[in-house]
Design an enzyme around this catalytic site. Structure first.
Site, PDB file in Angstrom:
ATOM      1  N   GLN A  14      15.487   4.319   7.299  1.00  0.00           N
ATOM      2  CA  GLN A  14      15.599   3.317   8.353  1.00  0.00           C
ATOM      3  C   GLN A  14      17.048   2.905   8.615  1.00  0.00           C
ATOM      4  O   GLN A  14      17.392   2.509   9.725  1.00  0.00           O
ATOM      5  CB  GLN A  14      14.773   2.080   7.972  1.00  0.00           C
ATOM      6  CG  GLN A  14      14.537   1.095   9.111  1.00  0.00           C
ATOM      7  CD  GLN A  14      13.734  -0.110   8.645  1.00  0.00           C
ATOM      8  OE1 GLN A  14      14.128  -0.791   7.718  1.00  0.00           O
ATOM      9  NE2 GLN A  14      12.622  -0.360   9.296  1.00  0.00           N
ATOM     10  N   TYR A  17      11.205   7.917  -2.301  1.00  0.00           N
ATOM     11  CA  TYR A  17      11.776   7.221  -1.148  1.00  0.00           C
ATOM     12  C   TYR A  17      12.726   8.171  -0.418  1.00  0.00           C
ATOM     13  O   TYR A  17      13.783   8.546  -0.937  1.00  0.00           O
ATOM     14  CB  TYR A  17      12.531   5.965  -1.554  1.00  0.00           C
ATOM     15  CG  TYR A  17      11.713   4.922  -2.273  1.00  0.00           C
ATOM     16  CD1 TYR A  17      10.317   4.904  -2.225  1.00  0.00           C
ATOM     17  CD2 TYR A  17      12.337   3.916  -3.011  1.00  0.00           C
ATOM     18  CE1 TYR A  17       9.589   3.929  -2.890  1.00  0.00           C
ATOM     19  CE2 TYR A  17      11.605   2.940  -3.673  1.00  0.00           C
ATOM     20  CZ  TYR A  17      10.231   2.961  -3.611  1.00  0.00           C
ATOM     21  OH  TYR A  17       9.515   1.989  -4.279  1.00  0.00           O
ATOM     22  N   SER A  21       7.553  -6.512  -2.107  1.00  0.00           N
ATOM     23  CA  SER A  21       7.037  -7.164  -0.901  1.00  0.00           C
ATOM     24  C   SER A  21       6.780  -8.654  -1.087  1.00  0.00           C
ATOM     25  O   SER A  21       5.742  -9.167  -0.664  1.00  0.00           O
ATOM     26  CB  SER A  21       5.770  -6.464  -0.404  1.00  0.00           C
ATOM     27  OG  SER A  21       5.512  -6.794   0.945  1.00  0.00           O
ATOM     28  N   ALA A  57       5.926 -10.263   2.078  1.00  0.00           N
ATOM     29  CA  ALA A  57       4.784  -9.673   2.782  1.00  0.00           C
ATOM     30  C   ALA A  57       5.264  -8.857   3.975  1.00  0.00           C
ATOM     31  O   ALA A  57       4.820  -9.045   5.103  1.00  0.00           O
ATOM     32  CB  ALA A  57       3.788 -10.757   3.218  1.00  0.00           C
TER      33      ALA A  57
END
Length: 338
Positions: free
Chosen positions: A33, A60, A211, A214
């Site tokens: 990303q 990853y 996370s 979230a």
């Protein structure tokens, strides 16, 4: 970055290893990303803030994330860092390029060390539970890696309480330390509280949670009926199904907005409040953050050291418990050979 308050530190479980309670992870970002210059800038921001703990995995970016992290940390004093990686997911098309067999583990540790440009990792983690490989085979391979000096400690990710207990017993017999569990955990995803946390507290195993925001939902930036902000995780074509499941829940998004005045009263952002919430759990050794910009790192580390009062915790519970997931059965590992 000079005005950033330094992060605080905790022991990883009952081990002697001290880690930063905010850890930097590069699951979706490095090698996919985020361009490498931005990724390196984020790592530098983490270092400037006192983050010493960096979590990655071989899968990853199919090795790219480990390579980027290795280059970003090159030149840093190795003894001052805690570098964690993981093994389990497919890294090739071969029948043995996945899972927790001895063959895959022994090949994978050497590949990870090469990509990370280091002689050892501080923590080597089983990225999921492998139902197709005998657990004693997996733990013996991990023991050989520890005894060879290629890893200091062993951890697991998304394992059930019963699986953790069995692995801990084997680790003790093999004279290695199983010190960590890496589950998904946030004020919206609380599946570890009923079984995993009590088991780990008993066994001296700490949680390194992923996370904690979230997938960004707890920052409050996603509003029902409105498009996701440009550049946010939900707009990325590689966005995980986790964030999409949250975004499809209208009541959940509306209840998240109830946290805004709570955070404002404390002088915190919603992201800082969410991170502080997971760090109130005494079994949590670290919360993993990700970032696409250095400013996000500087913002997130301000959650370190924050103590939430009973009244604040009660207000958060009243806001989110009706939409939070508590089902212990949600801690599950798929079959890597399927």
């Amino acid at each position: 970055m000079g005005n950033v308050e330094p992060v605080e530190y905790r022991h990883l479980g009952r081990s002697g290893l001290i880690i930063s309670e905010i850890a930097y992870g590069n699951w979706i970002t490095h090698g996919s990303q985020v361009e490498e210059d931005a990724a390196v800038a984020c790592v530098n921001a983490a270092l400037d803030a006192g983050i010493t703990t960096f979590d990655t995995a071989d899968v990853y970016g199919r090795g790219a994330a480990e390579e980027v992290l290795g280059r970003a940390l090159a030149g840093q004093r190795r003894d001052g860092l805690e570098i964690f990686t993981k093994v389990y997911w497919p890294m090739g098309d071969g029948k043995n390029d996945r899972g927790l067999s001895r063959k895959h583990i022994m090949a994978s540790i050497d590949d990870s060390l090469r990509r990370l440009q280091t002689d050892y990792v501080d923590l080597y983690q089983a990225h999921r539970y492998d139902y197709q490989t005998p657990l004693d085979e997996t733990m013996q391979a991990f023991a050989d890696i520890v005894h060879a000096g290629k890893a200091h400690y062993i951890g697991v990710s998304e394992w059930k309480a019963s699986q953790i207990r069995e692995a801990a017993a084997l680790a003790k017999d093999l004279n290695i330390q199983l010190v960590s569990s890496q589950p998904q955990y946030s004020a919206l995803w609380r599946v570890i509280e009923a079984e995993v946390v009590p088991t780990c507290e008993e066994l001296g195993i700490g949680q390194i949670v992923w996370s904690p925001l979230a997938q960004g939902v707890l920052t409050g930036k996603y509003l029902h009926g409105q498009p996701a902000p440009a550049g946010s995780r939900a707009t990325d074509p590689n966005s995980s199904h986790f964030v999409q499941s949250f975004l499809n829940n209208q009541e959940l998004l509306e209840r998240v907005q109830l946290l805004k005045p709570i955070a404002e009263d404390l002088g915190l952002t919603m992201a800082q409040l969410a991170l502080a919430w997971v760090l109130q759990n005494g079994n949590v050794s670290a919360a993993i953050i990700g970032a696409t910009r250095p400013e996000q790192v500087a913002d997130n580390v301000k959650a370190s050291g924050v103590k939430l009062t009973t009244d604040v915790l009660k207000a958060i519970e009243e806001a989110l418990a009706p939409v939070a997931e508590f089902d212990a059965g949600k801690t599950e590992s798929p079959n890597p050979r399927a």
